[in-house]
Write a protein that holds these residues in place. Structure first.
Motif, PDB file in Angstrom:
ATOM      1  N   ARG A 182       0.743  -1.095   0.030  1.00  0.00           N
ATOM      2  CA  ARG A 182      -0.137  -0.117   0.019  1.00  0.00           C
ATOM      3  C   ARG A 182       0.718   1.122   0.111  1.00  0.00           C
ATOM      4  O   ARG A 182       1.860   1.406   0.847  1.00  0.00           O
ATOM      5  CB  ARG A 182      -0.872  -0.037   1.100  1.00  0.00           C
ATOM      6  CG  ARG A 182      -1.721   1.369   1.375  1.00  0.00           C
ATOM      7  CD  ARG A 182      -2.688   1.254   2.453  1.00  0.00           C
ATOM      8  NE  ARG A 182      -2.017   1.248   3.816  1.00  0.00           N
ATOM      9  CZ  ARG A 182      -2.358   1.176   4.940  1.00  0.00           C
ATOM     10  NH1 ARG A 182      -3.651   1.169   4.913  1.00  0.00           N
ATOM     11  NH2 ARG A 182      -1.746   1.466   6.168  1.00  0.00           N
ATOM     12  N   CYS A 215      -7.638   1.993  -2.744  1.00  0.00           N
ATOM     13  CA  CYS A 215      -7.694   1.355  -1.647  1.00  0.00           C
ATOM     14  C   CYS A 215      -9.094   1.352  -1.017  1.00  0.00           C
ATOM     15  O   CYS A 215      -9.801   2.312  -1.562  1.00  0.00           O
ATOM     16  CB  CYS A 215      -7.171   1.798  -0.455  1.00  0.00           C
ATOM     17  SG  CYS A 215      -5.101   1.374  -0.844  1.00  0.00           S
ATOM     18  N   ALA A 216      -9.621   0.747  -0.425  1.00  0.00           N
ATOM     19  CA  ALA A 216     -10.955   0.931   0.316  1.00  0.00           C
ATOM     20  C   ALA A 216     -10.751   2.175   1.241  1.00  0.00           C
ATOM     21  O   ALA A 216      -9.684   2.331   1.646  1.00  0.00           O
ATOM     22  CB  ALA A 216     -11.369  -0.559   0.837  1.00  0.00           C
ATOM     23  N   GLU A 217     -12.033   2.342   1.676  1.00  0.00           N
ATOM     24  CA  GLU A 217     -12.154   3.609   2.722  1.00  0.00           C
ATOM     25  C   GLU A 217     -11.342   3.406   3.797  1.00  0.00           C
ATOM     26  O   GLU A 217     -10.575   4.142   4.471  1.00  0.00           O
ATOM     27  CB  GLU A 217     -13.421   4.117   2.814  1.00  0.00           C
ATOM     28  CG  GLU A 217     -14.052   4.924   1.738  1.00  0.00           C
ATOM     29  CD  GLU A 217     -13.493   5.999   1.242  1.00  0.00           C
ATOM     30  OE1 GLU A 217     -13.062   6.804   2.207  1.00  0.00           O
ATOM     31  OE2 GLU A 217     -13.421   6.247   0.179  1.00  0.00           O
ATOM     32  N   HIS A 218     -11.379   2.137   4.474  1.00  0.00           N
ATOM     33  CA  HIS A 218     -10.500   1.738   5.790  1.00  0.00           C
ATOM     34  C   HIS A 218      -9.202   1.741   5.608  1.00  0.00           C
ATOM     35  O   HIS A 218      -8.413   1.994   6.372  1.00  0.00           O
ATOM     36  CB  HIS A 218     -11.205   0.584   6.353  1.00  0.00           C
ATOM     37  CG  HIS A 218     -11.025  -0.642   5.438  1.00  0.00           C
ATOM     38  ND1 HIS A 218     -12.047  -0.985   4.490  1.00  0.00           N
ATOM     39  CD2 HIS A 218     -10.035  -1.471   5.441  1.00  0.00           C
ATOM     40  CE1 HIS A 218     -11.433  -2.214   4.128  1.00  0.00           C
ATOM     41  NE2 HIS A 218     -10.332  -2.477   4.642  1.00  0.00           N
ATOM     42  N   ASP A 219      -8.585   1.709   4.420  1.00  0.00           N
ATOM     43  CA  ASP A 219      -7.302   1.787   4.012  1.00  0.00           C
ATOM     44  C   ASP A 219      -6.692   2.807   3.398  1.00  0.00           C
ATOM     45  O   ASP A 219      -5.635   2.956   2.955  1.00  0.00           O
ATOM     46  CB  ASP A 219      -6.856   0.563   3.177  1.00  0.00           C
ATOM     47  CG  ASP A 219      -6.996  -0.831   3.809  1.00  0.00           C
ATOM     48  OD1 ASP A 219      -6.754  -1.130   4.893  1.00  0.00           O
ATOM     49  OD2 ASP A 219      -7.249  -1.611   2.992  1.00  0.00           O
ATOM     50  N   GLY A 252      -8.680   5.220   1.239  1.00  0.00           N
ATOM     51  CA  GLY A 252      -9.655   5.454   0.084  1.00  0.00           C
ATOM     52  C   GLY A 252      -8.681   6.050  -1.198  1.00  0.00           C
ATOM     53  O   GLY A 252      -7.967   5.359  -1.614  1.00  0.00           O
TER      54      GLY A 252
END
Length: 241
Positions: free
Chosen positions: A188, A224-228, A230
């Protein structure tokens, strides 16, 4: 006839006898062989006769000792049992990676597998998929789907917040080379959403994605997903040997 009166000599003898009677007698303590743990000291021939196979195993260890020390040594190892021969060979530990894999990792770490970021354009605009995703030629869209649904867990992360372009370039290059060398497949990269830039434009966000799309070591990336993170981060899938 009148009885003889005790004289001075008799008085001294009586006092001496009384003193001997009142003197404390030395106490002797008997220790049983069980409490002592060993039998009373045997002679040298008896000690030799009492030795077991374990004592004979140490026969060469008492060379040069006195008779008393030799006896004490044999008593000390009397109950020792020699290790039985398990007929096992002690082999060196198996390396986690083969020599060829280690060589490939060194080449990746030296930048032989992908161009250095210093040779990558800041203004390159690749053809990309929707939703801030990118995939290298030769791979199908299922790769992005698998990346989004977490088929490969994120194993390492780099936060570029507050970095200039030059700092971000150097840090990203070192980060990716280290990940490739250690066999890390999914990473990430947090570049931010650009809210803190001077012009309000996400310069670092767009530039980092351009860099990634030009590297052969990057197979694909997606937001990324919002918890990672966004839209302020991407997760990239690296090409390992």
């Amino acid at each position: 006839m009148a009885a003889n009166k005790p004289g001075l000599a008799d008085l001294k003898a009586l006092r001496r006898q009384q003193a001997e009677a009142d003197a404390p007698k030395p106490r002797t303590r008997k220790v049983s062989p069980k409490k002592r743990g060993t039998q009373p000291g045997p002679s040298e021939p008896a000690a030799v006769a009492a030795t077991s196979g374990a004592v004979q195993h140490f026969a060469q260890a008492d060379v040069g000792l006195s008779t008393e020390d030799r006896t004490l040594f044999r008593r000390a190892v009397k109950m020792v049992q020699p290790i039985k021969d398990a007929k096992r060979a002690s082999l060196p530990p198996v390396p986690r990676a083969t020599a060829d894999l280690l060589r490939q990792r060194r080449e990746v770490a030296m930048g032989k597998d992908s161009p250095a970021l210093s040779a990558i354009s800041d203004h390159y605009a690749p053809a990309k998929l929707d939703d801030g995703s990118f995939i290298q030629a030769g791979h199908g869209p299922d790769l992005i789907k698998d990346l989004k649904r977490g088929k490969w867990p994120i194993e390492a992360s780099l936060d570029l917040h507050g970095s200039t372009l030059d700092e971000a370039r150097e840090r990203l290059e070192q980060f990716l080379q280290s990940c490739l060398a250690h066999g890390i497949k999914c990473v990430r990269i947090v570049h931010g959403k650009g809210y803190g830039s001077k012009d309000g434009a996400p310069v670092l966000k767009e530039t980092v994605r351009r860099w990634l799309s030009q590297m052969q070591a990057v197979k694909a990336y997606t937001e990324c997903a919002e918890h990672d993170g966004g839209s302020g981060a991407v997760q990239a899938l690296l090409r390992l040997k």
